[in-house]
Design a protein around this motif. Structure first.
Motif, PDB file in Angstrom:
ATOM      1  N   UNK A 167       0.835  -1.202   0.000  1.00 12.31           N
ATOM      2  CA  UNK A 167       0.000   0.000   0.000  1.00 12.31           C
ATOM      3  C   UNK A 167       0.875   1.259   0.000  1.00 12.31           C
ATOM      4  N   UNK A 168       1.926   1.262   0.825  1.00 11.64           N
ATOM      5  CA  UNK A 168       2.816   2.426   0.862  1.00 11.64           C
ATOM      6  C   UNK A 168       3.563   2.597  -0.452  1.00 11.64           C
ATOM      7  N   UNK A 169       3.943   1.489  -1.100  1.00 12.02           N
ATOM      8  CA  UNK A 169       4.625   1.578  -2.393  1.00 12.02           C
ATOM      9  C   UNK A 169       3.720   2.231  -3.427  1.00 12.02           C
ATOM     10  N   UNK A 170       2.442   1.851  -3.442  1.00 14.66           N
ATOM     11  CA  UNK A 170       1.495   2.457  -4.374  1.00 14.66           C
ATOM     12  C   UNK A 170       1.328   3.944  -4.090  1.00 14.66           C
ATOM     13  N   UNK A 171       1.249   4.318  -2.823  1.00 17.36           N
ATOM     14  CA  UNK A 171       1.089   5.725  -2.454  1.00 17.36           C
ATOM     15  C   UNK A 171       2.298   6.540  -2.901  1.00 17.36           C
ATOM     16  N   UNK A 172       3.505   6.011  -2.618  1.00 18.85           N
ATOM     17  CA  UNK A 172       4.721   6.734  -2.999  1.00 18.85           C
ATOM     18  C   UNK A 172       4.835   6.848  -4.517  1.00 18.85           C
ATOM     19  N   UNK A 173       4.478   5.793  -5.233  1.00 21.63           N
ATOM     20  CA  UNK A 173       4.543   5.837  -6.697  1.00 21.63           C
ATOM     21  C   UNK A 173       3.585   6.878  -7.262  1.00 21.63           C
ATOM     22  N   UNK A 174       2.448   7.057  -6.608  1.00 23.13           N
ATOM     23  CA  UNK A 174       1.457   8.021  -7.088  1.00 23.13           C
ATOM     24  C   UNK A 174       1.934   9.458  -6.937  1.00 23.13           C
ATOM     25  N   UNK A 175       2.696   9.727  -5.862  1.00 21.14           N
ATOM     26  CA  UNK A 175       3.122  11.102  -5.599  1.00 21.14           C
ATOM     27  C   UNK A 175       4.498  11.410  -6.160  1.00 21.14           C
ATOM     28  N   UNK A 176       5.230  10.386  -6.607  1.00 22.48           N
ATOM     29  CA  UNK A 176       6.551  10.626  -7.194  1.00 22.48           C
ATOM     30  C   UNK A 176       6.406  11.239  -8.582  1.00 22.48           C
ATOM     31  N   UNK A 177       7.433  11.919  -9.021  1.00 27.24           N
ATOM     32  CA  UNK A 177       7.415  12.495 -10.359  1.00 27.24           C
ATOM     33  C   UNK A 177       7.489  11.424 -11.428  1.00 27.24           C
ATOM     34  N   UNK A 178       7.383  11.857 -12.686  1.00 27.09           N
ATOM     35  CA  UNK A 178       7.364  10.913 -13.797  1.00 27.09           C
ATOM     36  C   UNK A 178       8.638  10.082 -13.850  1.00 27.09           C
ATOM     37  N   UNK A 179       9.793  10.744 -13.756  1.00 27.26           N
ATOM     38  CA  UNK A 179      11.056  10.016 -13.877  1.00 27.26           C
ATOM     39  C   UNK A 179      11.255   9.067 -12.696  1.00 27.26           C
ATOM     40  N   UNK A 180      10.882   9.504 -11.517  1.00 23.98           N
ATOM     41  CA  UNK A 180      11.055   8.638 -10.352  1.00 23.98           C
ATOM     42  C   UNK A 180      10.040   7.495 -10.355  1.00 23.98           C
ATOM     43  N   UNK A 181       8.846   7.744 -10.859  1.00 22.97           N
ATOM     44  CA  UNK A 181       7.873   6.659 -10.980  1.00 22.97           C
ATOM     45  C   UNK A 181       8.386   5.584 -11.937  1.00 22.97           C
ATOM     46  N   UNK A 182       9.049   6.029 -13.016  1.00 26.49           N
ATOM     47  CA  UNK A 182       9.637   5.074 -13.961  1.00 26.49           C
ATOM     48  C   UNK A 182      10.758   4.282 -13.286  1.00 26.49           C
ATOM     49  N   UNK A 183      11.591   4.965 -12.486  1.00 29.23           N
ATOM     50  CA  UNK A 183      12.678   4.287 -11.773  1.00 29.23           C
ATOM     51  C   UNK A 183      12.129   3.273 -10.774  1.00 29.23           C
ATOM     52  N   UNK A 184      11.037   3.632 -10.105  1.00 31.47           N
ATOM     53  CA  UNK A 184      10.422   2.719  -9.150  1.00 31.47           C
ATOM     54  C   UNK A 184       9.897   1.479  -9.860  1.00 31.47           C
ATOM     55  N   UNK A 185       9.181   1.707 -10.983  1.00 30.15           N
ATOM     56  CA  UNK A 185       8.627   0.579 -11.733  1.00 30.15           C
ATOM     57  C   UNK A 185       9.736  -0.324 -12.253  1.00 30.15           C
ATOM     58  N   UNK A 186      10.818   0.250 -12.737  1.00 31.40           N
ATOM     59  CA  UNK A 186      11.923  -0.544 -13.266  1.00 31.40           C
ATOM     60  C   UNK A 186      12.589  -1.349 -12.161  1.00 31.40           C
ATOM     61  N   UNK A 187      12.783  -0.742 -10.991  1.00 28.22           N
ATOM     62  CA  UNK A 187      13.422  -1.460  -9.891  1.00 28.22           C
ATOM     63  C   UNK A 187      12.553  -2.607  -9.414  1.00 28.22           C
ATOM     64  N   UNK A 188      11.231  -2.384  -9.383  1.00 28.69           N
ATOM     65  CA  UNK A 188      10.330  -3.415  -8.879  1.00 28.69           C
ATOM     66  C   UNK A 188      10.241  -4.623  -9.810  1.00 28.69           C
ATOM     67  N   UNK A 189      10.610  -4.454 -11.081  1.00 25.69           N
ATOM     68  CA  UNK A 189      10.619  -5.604 -11.992  1.00 25.69           C
ATOM     69  C   UNK A 189      11.693  -6.598 -11.582  1.00 25.69           C
ATOM     70  N   UNK A 190      12.829  -6.088 -11.139  1.00 30.39           N
ATOM     71  CA  UNK A 190      13.943  -6.951 -10.753  1.00 30.39           C
ATOM     72  C   UNK A 190      14.836  -7.243 -11.939  1.00 30.39           C
ATOM     73  N   UNK A 191      16.112  -6.935 -11.805  1.00 30.20           N
ATOM     74  CA  UNK A 191      17.047  -7.176 -12.908  1.00 30.20           C
ATOM     75  C   UNK A 191      18.436  -7.452 -12.338  1.00 30.20           C
ATOM     76  N   UNK A 192      19.249  -8.084 -13.149  1.00 30.42           N
ATOM     77  CA  UNK A 192      20.629  -8.380 -12.771  1.00 30.42           C
ATOM     78  C   UNK A 192      21.533  -7.501 -13.623  1.00 30.42           C
ATOM     79  N   UNK A 193      22.206  -6.561 -12.997  1.00 31.72           N
ATOM     80  CA  UNK A 193      23.118  -5.666 -13.693  1.00 31.72           C
ATOM     81  C   UNK A 193      24.528  -5.866 -13.154  1.00 31.72           C
ATOM     82  N   UNK A 194      25.493  -5.357 -13.902  1.00 29.72           N
ATOM     83  CA  UNK A 194      26.875  -5.475 -13.452  1.00 29.72           C
ATOM     84  C   UNK A 194      27.092  -4.632 -12.199  1.00 29.72           C
TER      85      UNK A 194
END
Length: 340
Positions: A167-194
């Protein structure tokens, strides 16, 4: 009195050893071969002569992310096997008890606040670790006040924590800016980077220590997987064992998620396959789950690198495409007695 065949026990021992050896071989093969897989070919001759860019691509990019996938996948798979023993449910995962949700919330808060690093450490890593251990302290603090820990209590607490954090993640995503909302969505997908080899060394140390402790308690996990009463009647301090398991499982999950983001299904697929195809004995189940879980995540990351070049699919998405259908298959295979 029946006579036990002379070859019966040795055959089982050889089978167990063969499964463990095969798991080691698969793990080593993934470590050696998968760094060479990518959108573009790498010349072995150039690598041996330290020629650019092949040498840098292999050593600094592909090798580090393959090692990260092996460690993180192994840790998540081992945590899944552990939580399945604690809750006595084959569908339990590292995300059942709320640790991943707390870790994700911590990372989302860090992304929302902004800032790249603190003392040289990425803010998302710090936020993820703080969130995970805040949930750990909350759960164990409540258990300490009751002077006991039960698998049922851990399960209910995990469900509640997951709901609150999401619930808190959804609230924070709603109030974050466009670029930060994109960063949140990308992080939540999960990825393996160097990542840096310093970070890999720290993760390896944490994972190996926690894994070694869990492996040494394999007999107790076998007893607990039957029932808490059965384990207690065999001299196991159930409350202490559950507390240790929750702490060590949380460390494994938090350390992995801090570097990769929340990657699901690895902790469900691999322990279930090892239990059904190899052995339910935790002396074999745990090490095989670790080795095969790391290999699976490294393979999914390699697949994500070559499916739609030059773009990449996040390893979390590839694992979900495999794990989703597998979860449906598991549910369809469960008998009515198992669902009660």
């Amino acid at each position: 009195m029946g006579v036990v065949p002379v070859n019966a026990v040795p055959r089982r021992i050889v089978s167990a050893r063969a499964s463990l050896v095969l798991s080691v071989v698969v793990f080593l093969a993934a470590a050696l071969l998968l760094p060479w897989v990518g959108a573009g070919p790498i010349s072995l001759t150039n690598v041996l002569h330290h020629q650019s860019p092949d040498y840098e691509i292999l050593l600094q990019l592909r090798l580090s992310r393959t090692l990260l996938a092996l460690l993180a996948g192994g840790a998540l798979s081992l945590a899944g096997a552990l939580f399945q023993a604690m809750l006595r449910d084959a569908l339990a995962t590292p995300y059942t008890l709320g640790i991943s949700a707390g870790s994700a919330l911590g990372a989302v808060i860090a992304i929302t606040i902004g800032g790249e690093t603190l003392l040289g450490i990425p803010m998302t890593w710090l936020g993820s670790l703080v969130g995970a251990f805040a949930v750990l302290a909350l759960v164990l603090g409540g258990a300490f006040r009751r002077r006991q820990v039960s698998s049922f209590g851990l399960l209910l607490t995990g469900i509640a924590v997951n709901s609150i954090c999401e619930a808190f993640i959804l609230i924070l995503s709603s109030f974050a800016g466009m670029s930060r909302s994109f960063s949140i969505a990308r992080w939540l997908i999960g990825s393996v980077d160097s990542v840096s080899y310093t970070s890999l060394a720290m993760l390896a140390a944490v994972v190996l220590i926690a894994s070694g402790i869990l492996f040494s308690r394999a007999r107790s996990w076998n007893l607990l997987a039957v029932s808490e009463r059965w384990a207690a009647s065999r001299g196991v301090n159930v409350g202490t064992l559950l507390g240790q398991g929750y702490i060590l499982g949380s460390i494994l999950v938090a350390g992995s998620i801090a570097l990769t983001g929340p990657i699901g299904f690895v902790g469900l697929i691999v322990p279930h396959l090892v239990r059904s195809r190899v052995s339910p004995d935790y002396r074999l189940l745990m090490p095989c789950s670790f080795l095969l879980g790391g290999s699976l995540l490294a393979l999914c990351d390699a697949i994500g690198r070559i499916v739609i070049p030059p773009a990449e699919l996040p390893a979390g998405a590839v694992v979900a495409l495999i794990g989703g259908p597998y979860l449906v298959w598991i549910i369809r295979q469960r008998t009515p007695a198992e669902e009660l």
